[in-house]
Design a protein around this motif. Sequence first.
Motif, PDB file in Angstrom:
ATOM      1  N   ASP A 268      48.412  76.070  74.283  1.00  0.00           N
ATOM      2  CA  ASP A 268      49.824  75.628  74.328  1.00  0.00           C
ATOM      3  C   ASP A 268      50.378  75.681  75.745  1.00  0.00           C
ATOM      4  OD1 ASP A 268      49.454  78.403  73.954  1.00  0.00           O
ATOM      5  OD2 ASP A 268      51.607  78.645  73.584  1.00  0.00           O
TER       6      ASP A 268
ATOM      7  N   ALA B 260      47.062  78.219  81.193  1.00  0.00           N
ATOM      8  CA  ALA B 260      47.586  78.916  82.378  1.00  0.00           C
ATOM      9  C   ALA B 260      47.227  80.399  82.239  1.00  0.00           C
ATOM     10  CB  ALA B 260      49.093  78.741  82.474  1.00  0.00           C
TER      11      ALA B 260
ATOM     12  N   ARG C  44      43.905  70.392  75.411  1.00  0.00           N
ATOM     13  CA  ARG C  44      43.903  69.199  76.273  1.00  0.00           C
ATOM     14  C   ARG C  44      43.855  69.530  77.763  1.00  0.00           C
ATOM     15  NH1 ARG C  44      48.576  67.364  78.771  1.00  0.00           N
ATOM     16  NH2 ARG C  44      50.507  68.430  78.169  1.00  0.00           N
TER      17      ARG C  44
ATOM     18  N   GLY D  42      46.368  76.928  86.116  1.00  0.00           N
ATOM     19  CA  GLY D  42      46.599  77.904  87.181  1.00  0.00           C
ATOM     20  C   GLY D  42      47.408  79.094  86.704  1.00  0.00           C
TER      21      GLY D  42
ATOM     22  N   GLU E  78      50.164  81.430  85.388  1.00  0.00           N
ATOM     23  CA  GLU E  78      51.311  81.229  84.490  1.00  0.00           C
ATOM     24  C   GLU E  78      52.600  81.376  85.292  1.00  0.00           C
ATOM     25  OE1 GLU E  78      53.293  83.048  80.441  1.00  0.00           O
ATOM     26  OE2 GLU E  78      51.709  84.161  81.425  1.00  0.00           O
ATOM     27  N   LEU E  79      53.408  80.361  85.233  1.00  0.00           N
ATOM     28  CA  LEU E  79      54.685  80.414  85.949  1.00  0.00           C
ATOM     29  C   LEU E  79      55.706  80.985  84.977  1.00  0.00           C
ATOM     30  CD1 LEU E  79      54.394  76.991  87.803  1.00  0.00           C
ATOM     31  CD2 LEU E  79      53.789  79.277  88.625  1.00  0.00           C
TER      32      LEU E  79
ATOM     33  N   ILE F  26      52.813  88.572  95.003  1.00  0.00           N
ATOM     34  CA  ILE F  26      51.771  87.574  94.711  1.00  0.00           C
ATOM     35  C   ILE F  26      50.449  87.974  95.363  1.00  0.00           C
ATOM     36  CG2 ILE F  26      51.165  85.129  94.890  1.00  0.00           C
ATOM     37  CD1 ILE F  26      53.522  85.324  93.222  1.00  0.00           C
TER      38      ILE F  26
ATOM     39  N   HIS G 211      43.060  86.947  90.389  1.00  0.00           N
ATOM     40  CA  HIS G 211      42.463  85.621  90.600  1.00  0.00           C
ATOM     41  C   HIS G 211      41.190  85.702  91.455  1.00  0.00           C
ATOM     42  CE1 HIS G 211      46.668  84.999  89.643  1.00  0.00           C
ATOM     43  NE2 HIS G 211      46.372  83.783  89.238  1.00  0.00           N
TER      44      HIS G 211
ATOM     45  N   ALA H 156      45.150  77.512  90.666  1.00  0.00           N
ATOM     46  CA  ALA H 156      43.987  78.385  90.560  1.00  0.00           C
ATOM     47  C   ALA H 156      42.994  77.870  89.515  1.00  0.00           C
ATOM     48  CB  ALA H 156      44.425  79.807  90.214  1.00  0.00           C
TER      49      ALA H 156
ATOM     50  N   PHE I 108      49.403  73.949  94.480  1.00  0.00           N
ATOM     51  CA  PHE I 108      50.091  75.122  95.025  1.00  0.00           C
ATOM     52  C   PHE I 108      51.383  74.763  95.777  1.00  0.00           C
ATOM     53  CE2 PHE I 108      45.535  75.742  94.757  1.00  0.00           C
ATOM     54  CZ  PHE I 108      45.398  76.965  94.115  1.00  0.00           C
TER      55      PHE I 108
ATOM     56  N   ARG J 230      53.373  72.410  95.454  1.00  0.00           N
ATOM     57  CA  ARG J 230      54.470  71.921  94.603  1.00  0.00           C
ATOM     58  C   ARG J 230      55.485  73.021  94.345  1.00  0.00           C
ATOM     59  NH1 ARG J 230      51.816  68.191  89.736  1.00  0.00           N
ATOM     60  NH2 ARG J 230      50.921  66.637  91.154  1.00  0.00           N
TER      61      ARG J 230
ATOM     62  N   ASP K 198      44.716  78.649  97.110  1.00  0.00           N
ATOM     63  CA  ASP K 198      44.352  80.044  96.879  1.00  0.00           C
ATOM     64  C   ASP K 198      43.172  80.087  95.924  1.00  0.00           C
ATOM     65  OD1 ASP K 198      44.507  82.781  96.761  1.00  0.00           O
ATOM     66  OD2 ASP K 198      46.264  82.840  95.471  1.00  0.00           O
TER      67      ASP K 198
HETATM   68  O1  T3D Z   1      47.837  85.302  92.363  1.00  0.00           O
HETATM   69  C1  T3D Z   1      47.872  84.164  92.759  1.00  0.00           C
HETATM   70  O2  T3D Z   1      46.904  83.618  93.306  1.00  0.00           O
HETATM   71  C2  T3D Z   1      49.157  83.468  92.583  1.00  0.00           C
HETATM   72  C3  T3D Z   1      48.937  82.098  92.737  1.00  0.00           C
HETATM   73  C4  T3D Z   1      48.285  81.417  91.840  1.00  0.00           C
HETATM   74  C5  T3D Z   1      47.794  80.159  92.143  1.00  0.00           C
HETATM   75  C6  T3D Z   1      48.367  79.108  91.255  1.00  0.00           C
HETATM   76  O3  T3D Z   1      47.725  78.791  90.312  1.00  0.00           O
HETATM   77  S1  T3D Z   1      49.816  78.418  91.715  1.00  0.00           S
HETATM   78  C7  T3D Z   1      49.877  76.981  90.737  1.00  0.00           C
HETATM   79  C8  T3D Z   1      50.418  77.256  89.385  1.00  0.00           C
HETATM   80  N1  T3D Z   1      50.277  76.100  88.537  1.00  0.00           N
HETATM   81  C9  T3D Z   1      51.057  75.038  88.680  1.00  0.00           C
HETATM   82  O4  T3D Z   1      51.906  74.937  89.512  1.00  0.00           O
HETATM   83  C10 T3D Z   1      50.848  73.935  87.662  1.00  0.00           C
HETATM   84  C11 T3D Z   1      52.037  73.859  86.722  1.00  0.00           C
HETATM   85  N2  T3D Z   1      51.793  72.852  85.726  1.00  0.00           N
HETATM   86  C12 T3D Z   1      51.921  71.561  85.986  1.00  0.00           C
HETATM   87  O5  T3D Z   1      52.219  71.113  87.076  1.00  0.00           O
HETATM   88  C13 T3D Z   1      51.687  70.620  84.833  1.00  0.00           C
HETATM   89  O6  T3D Z   1      51.822  71.341  83.635  1.00  0.00           O
HETATM   90  C14 T3D Z   1      50.293  69.972  84.860  1.00  0.00           C
HETATM   91  C15 T3D Z   1      50.202  68.971  86.014  1.00  0.00           C
HETATM   92  C16 T3D Z   1      49.185  71.005  84.970  1.00  0.00           C
HETATM   93  C17 T3D Z   1      50.080  69.187  83.529  1.00  0.00           C
HETATM   94  O7  T3D Z   1      51.188  68.358  83.281  1.00  0.00           O
HETATM   95  P1  T3D Z   1      51.410  67.752  81.824  1.00  0.00           P
HETATM   96  O8  T3D Z   1      52.573  66.806  81.911  1.00  0.00           O
HETATM   97  O9  T3D Z   1      50.134  67.214  81.317  1.00  0.00           O
HETATM   98  O10 T3D Z   1      51.769  68.987  80.879  1.00  0.00           O
HETATM   99  P2  T3D Z   1      53.140  69.815  80.807  1.00  0.00           P
HETATM  100  O11 T3D Z   1      54.036  69.177  79.791  1.00  0.00           O
HETATM  101  O12 T3D Z   1      53.690  70.016  82.149  1.00  0.00           O
HETATM  102  O13 T3D Z   1      52.634  71.221  80.264  1.00  0.00           O
HETATM  103  C18 T3D Z   1      52.348  71.461  78.874  1.00  0.00           C
HETATM  104  C19 T3D Z   1      52.853  72.832  78.534  1.00  0.00           C
HETATM  105  O14 T3D Z   1      52.153  73.795  79.316  1.00  0.00           O
HETATM  106  C20 T3D Z   1      54.338  73.007  78.876  1.00  0.00           C
HETATM  107  O15 T3D Z   1      54.867  73.922  77.946  1.00  0.00           O
HETATM  108  P3  T3D Z   1      55.962  73.455  76.855  1.00  0.00           P
HETATM  109  O16 T3D Z   1      57.068  72.818  77.587  1.00  0.00           O
HETATM  110  O17 T3D Z   1      55.199  72.462  76.009  1.00  0.00           O
HETATM  111  O18 T3D Z   1      56.301  74.705  76.143  1.00  0.00           O
HETATM  112  C21 T3D Z   1      54.276  73.643  80.243  1.00  0.00           C
HETATM  113  O19 T3D Z   1      55.431  74.375  80.552  1.00  0.00           O
HETATM  114  C22 T3D Z   1      53.087  74.567  80.075  1.00  0.00           C
HETATM  115  N3  T3D Z   1      52.490  74.907  81.367  1.00  0.00           N
HETATM  116  C23 T3D Z   1      51.754  74.112  82.155  1.00  0.00           C
HETATM  117  N4  T3D Z   1      51.405  74.758  83.260  1.00  0.00           N
HETATM  118  C24 T3D Z   1      51.926  76.005  83.146  1.00  0.00           C
HETATM  119  C25 T3D Z   1      52.639  76.092  81.940  1.00  0.00           C
HETATM  120  N5  T3D Z   1      53.265  77.194  81.571  1.00  0.00           N
HETATM  121  C26 T3D Z   1      53.214  78.249  82.417  1.00  0.00           C
HETATM  122  N6  T3D Z   1      52.561  78.215  83.587  1.00  0.00           N
HETATM  123  C27 T3D Z   1      51.903  77.123  83.993  1.00  0.00           C
HETATM  124  N7  T3D Z   1      51.202  77.137  85.151  1.00  0.00           N
END
Ligand code: T3D
Length: 264
Positions: free
Chosen positions: A22, A26, A58, A63, A65-66, A80, A88, A113, A136, A138, A144
Amino acid sequence: MTDPIRVEPRGAWRKLVLNRPDKLNAVNEAMLTALMDALDAAGADPTCRAVLLTGEGRGFCAGQELGPAVMPGPDGPPDIERLAASYHHQVVRRLRALPVPVVCAVNGVAAGAGASFALACDIVLAARSASFVIAFARIGLVPDSGASFFLPRLIGEARARALALTTEPVPAAQAEAWGMIWRAVDDAALLEEAEALTARLAAGPTGAYARIKQEFAASATNDLPAQLALEARLQGEAGRSADFAEGVRAFLEKRPAAFTGREG
Ligand code: T3D
């Protein structure tokens, strides 16, 4: 509560499934801890000769969890650096150090990630509908979990810099064309192909595979004389293994080798 990492034993190999569909899988601290434990268990089990990593639903992995863990709190901004170094990065270290091949089946989007984790695996297959997002920047972070290490080496600095700065998604077919991954495959064939590849590796010369991983890890920093010295040492070790003896016997007897993964 659902396990955030599902471990599916398959004889000589095991499948690890990121299991928070869901949220596009993440990761948070609990999930990363479970993933580390699963990788440690795979590495400690001599009967496990390959690992397949994939995601449920899907997405492959969106990456970090935000949510609250990365939001400023009453005590100031989130730590972080601790999150990255203690969680990570420990996953990335384990993926690279595991003495058996790790195949990654990227079943959907791999962002932040999540993309780094995929690139840390030994062989990456991706569904044609999947994409890689170096997301990242964005949210105001920097590449990272090894992304700034793997990307320039895999696709060259021009593309790596552009992906990190623009965060444009890379479709699986483009990732294959750039040499970022091994192969893009039709969505319906992804798991079957990834499982067959993992099973094939699990029946291979496990000790040689571990040494191949050591060779490539060292080649990132070694000069040629140091790399040749390492190759000689590892080749000497491989040459003393039961699998090498079996490999030569099988060749001479014109039959497929029956590798056991045994050293002596
Ligand atoms: O310790 C460390 O190293 C810290 C740093 C970590 C490194 C990182 O990973 S930073 C990057 C974190 N990730 C992101 O910024 C990606 C965030 N997500 C997105 O940009 C988009 O979800 C995607 C491009 C991956 C996919 O887009 P799409 O349109 O196919 O799906 P969606 O509708 O955005 O997401 C579906 C659901 O998953 C949605 O929840 P909802 O509204 O149906 O309840 C969305 O909020 C949730 N979701 C997706 N990514 C995350 C997330 N929830 C929490 N954290 C997420 N990263």
